[in-house]
Design a protein around this motif. Structure first.
Motif, PDB file in Angstrom:
ATOM      1  N   GLY A  26      61.653  18.216  33.845  1.00  0.00           N
ATOM      2  CA  GLY A  26      60.234  18.562  33.697  1.00  0.00           C
ATOM      3  C   GLY A  26      60.037  19.912  32.999  1.00  0.00           C
ATOM      4  N   GLY A  27      58.776  20.214  32.720  1.00  0.00           N
ATOM      5  CA  GLY A  27      58.473  21.494  32.074  1.00  0.00           C
ATOM      6  C   GLY A  27      58.913  21.503  30.627  1.00  0.00           C
ATOM      7  N   ARG A  28      58.557  20.456  29.888  1.00  0.00           N
ATOM      8  CA  ARG A  28      59.059  20.331  28.519  1.00  0.00           C
ATOM      9  C   ARG A  28      58.487  21.392  27.573  1.00  0.00           C
ATOM     10  N   VAL A  29      57.210  21.700  27.741  1.00  0.00           N
ATOM     11  CA  VAL A  29      56.613  22.739  26.871  1.00  0.00           C
ATOM     12  C   VAL A  29      57.169  24.116  27.244  1.00  0.00           C
ATOM     13  N   THR A  30      57.438  24.275  28.523  1.00  0.00           N
ATOM     14  CA  THR A  30      58.047  25.529  28.972  1.00  0.00           C
ATOM     15  C   THR A  30      59.367  25.758  28.244  1.00  0.00           C
ATOM     16  N   GLU A  31      60.214  24.723  28.261  1.00  0.00           N
ATOM     17  CA  GLU A  31      61.558  24.898  27.705  1.00  0.00           C
ATOM     18  C   GLU A  31      61.566  24.994  26.190  1.00  0.00           C
ATOM     19  N   THR A  47      51.524  15.256  37.781  1.00  0.00           N
ATOM     20  CA  THR A  47      51.238  14.158  36.857  1.00  0.00           C
ATOM     21  C   THR A  47      51.636  14.608  35.448  1.00  0.00           C
ATOM     22  N   HIS A  48      52.549  13.868  34.822  1.00  0.00           N
ATOM     23  CA  HIS A  48      52.997  14.266  33.477  1.00  0.00           C
ATOM     24  C   HIS A  48      51.984  13.830  32.423  1.00  0.00           C
ATOM     25  N   GLN A  49      51.792  14.658  31.424  1.00  0.00           N
ATOM     26  CA  GLN A  49      50.944  14.281  30.289  1.00  0.00           C
ATOM     27  C   GLN A  49      51.807  13.615  29.213  1.00  0.00           C
TER      28      GLN A  49
HETATM   29  O1  LIG Z   1      54.950  23.207  31.929  1.00  0.00           O
HETATM   30  C1  LIG Z   1      55.164  22.396  31.015  1.00  0.00           C
HETATM   31  O2  LIG Z   1      56.080  22.550  30.218  1.00  0.00           O
HETATM   32  C2  LIG Z   1      54.226  21.223  30.900  1.00  0.00           C
HETATM   33  O3  LIG Z   1      53.463  21.178  32.059  1.00  0.00           O
HETATM   34  C3  LIG Z   1      54.917  19.924  30.758  1.00  0.00           C
HETATM   35  O4  LIG Z   1      55.513  19.612  31.964  1.00  0.00           O
HETATM   36  P1  LIG Z   1      56.268  18.184  32.135  1.00  0.00           P
HETATM   37  O5  LIG Z   1      57.317  18.106  31.091  1.00  0.00           O
HETATM   38  O6  LIG Z   1      56.853  18.291  33.529  1.00  0.00           O
HETATM   39  O7  LIG Z   1      55.232  17.123  32.050  1.00  0.00           O
END
Ligand SMILES: O=C(O)[C@H](O)COP(=O)(O)O
Ligand SMILES: O=c1ccn([C@@H]2O[C@H](COP(=O)(O)OP(=O)(O)O[C@H]3O[C@H](CO)[C@@H](O)[C@H](O)[C@H]3O)[C@@H](O)[C@H]2O)c(=O)[nH]1
Length: 325
Positions: free
Chosen positions: A179-184, A255-257
């Motif tokens: 998760g956190g794809r935009v973060t990474e 909830t993932h977008q």
């Molecule tokens: O924080 C993020 O990078 C975005 O919320 C995307 O999160 P996700 O990849 O868990 O949907």
């Protein structure tokens, strides 16, 4: 390279004394130090009828009724088209409609940053805790963990959550660390390149953080999904790294977008970073960056989308109603 190593050393020095886990902040111990400090939990919510009620119920049951750690639970209904407002109200939250807050002073803007700014305006607590309304892993320790360091340490101004973030596919398969794809892919590289002091915040885009109202009212709020990135950079500038802390809340599922929605989010975050680089005098642009994105669907169909962000001024700078001629 030497500058990079210096920044890393600063982050390492900060990390230990400024990191904790939610378990270190048991609610009963917090009640002993709360005194007269008031706490508001603000939940931005756009079409979150399936989750918002449960989150409000837990906060009210464990942190308002069992003990009075939280003084106010406010849901900002961000132009939902489902039963979000009704569910939140039924669960015991005060609900405000995003566009109604400060409507005598400002024209409405859109997005999450607008919901958070309106939530700050409509709430009253000395400490404001932001919690996303789409969480599927919420527990009362999210709130107590974020509030704990602020109640205990008067010199701290801002506390951000960290957690493990799995990715849950449409088939229900959970991928640890996915998760956190935009973060990474966007936020972390930008922060490390331009604001390396913030590199120790493991989940810079997470929607769960707490801060003192006095400080939040002094910073601008970027609209849409630029808000978390903008707040981190602006708060670093205003209060310095030593007044900022991080707390580990365990794990977070939400909830993932879709990928295209995340592409738009990424664009908004890049434009937010750019605006801060300009403001801090670190880039000089001959023209502003474009704010449209050409996106493609599975059938090759394309759409031009706008990823511009706007900005609300620090709340403290607004002219009070009685002074408006
Ligand atoms: O924080 C993020 O990078 C975005 O919320 C995307 O999160 P996700 O990849 O868990 O949907
Ligand atoms: O116009 C909007 C859009 C979202 N939300 C709410 O804001 C929260 C987070 O939005 P979401 O669409 O779930 O964002 P994520 O895909 O989870 O994005 C992550 O990354 C964003 C950019 O940093 C952060 O704003 C989010 O909190 C963080 O969870 C949810 O409660 C939404 O209902 C609003 O209130 N209004």
């Amino acid at each position: 390279m030497e500058k990079d190593l210096q920044a890393l050393a600063k982050v390492q020095e900060w990390y230990g004394p400024h990191s904790s886990t939610a378990a270190e902040w048991p609610v009963d111990a917090l009640m002993a130090v709360k005194g007269n400090t008031t706490v508001s939990v603000v939940l931005p919510a756009r079409d979150e009828e399936s989750t918002v009620g449960d989150i409000v119920t837990v906060i009210r049951r464990d942190l308002v009724e069992r003990v009075a750690l939280v003084d106010e639970v406010l849901v900002v209904d961000s132009n939902s088209t489902d039963a979000t407002a009704e569910r939140a109200r039924q669960a015991g939250a005060r609900v405000v409609a995003q566009d109604q807050v400060l409507s005598h002073l400002v024209e409405p803007l859109t997005g999450k940053g607008e919901a958070l700014w309106k939530g700050l305006a409509a709430s009253t607590g000395d400490i404001v805790v932001y919690i996303d309304s789409d969480l599927r892993s919420f527990g009362a320790h999210y709130v107590s963990g974020l509030v704990g360091p602020l109640l205990k340490h008067g010199d701290l101004q801002f506390v951000k959550a960290t957690y493990e973030r799995p990715y849950t596919g449409a088939d229900g398969v959970v991928q640890r660390g996915g998760g956190g794809r935009v973060t990474e892919l966007v936020a972390r590289p930008l922060l490390n390149m331009f604001w390396p002091e913030l590199a120790g915040f493991a989940q810079p885009l997470g929607g769960e953080y707490a801060a003192r109202r006095a400080v939040l009212e002094q910073v601008p709020y970027v609209t849409e999904y630029g808000v978390e990135f903008g707040l981190l950079v602006d708060l670093l500038h205003l209060v310095g790294l030593d007044a900022m802390a991080q707390v580990d809340l365990g794990h977070r599922t939400h909830t993932h977008q879709s990928m295209t929605a995340l592409g738009r989010m990424a664009g908004q975050i890049i434009l937010t970073a750019w605006s801060r680089l300009e403001r801090q005098g670190r880039v000089l642009a001959s023209e502003p960056p474009a704010h449209t994105l050409l996106q493609f669907g599975l059938q090759g169909q394309s759409a031009l989308v706008d990823v511009a962000v706007a900005e609300r001024p620090p709340l403290a700078s607004l002219v009070p109603e009685e002074d408006v001629a």
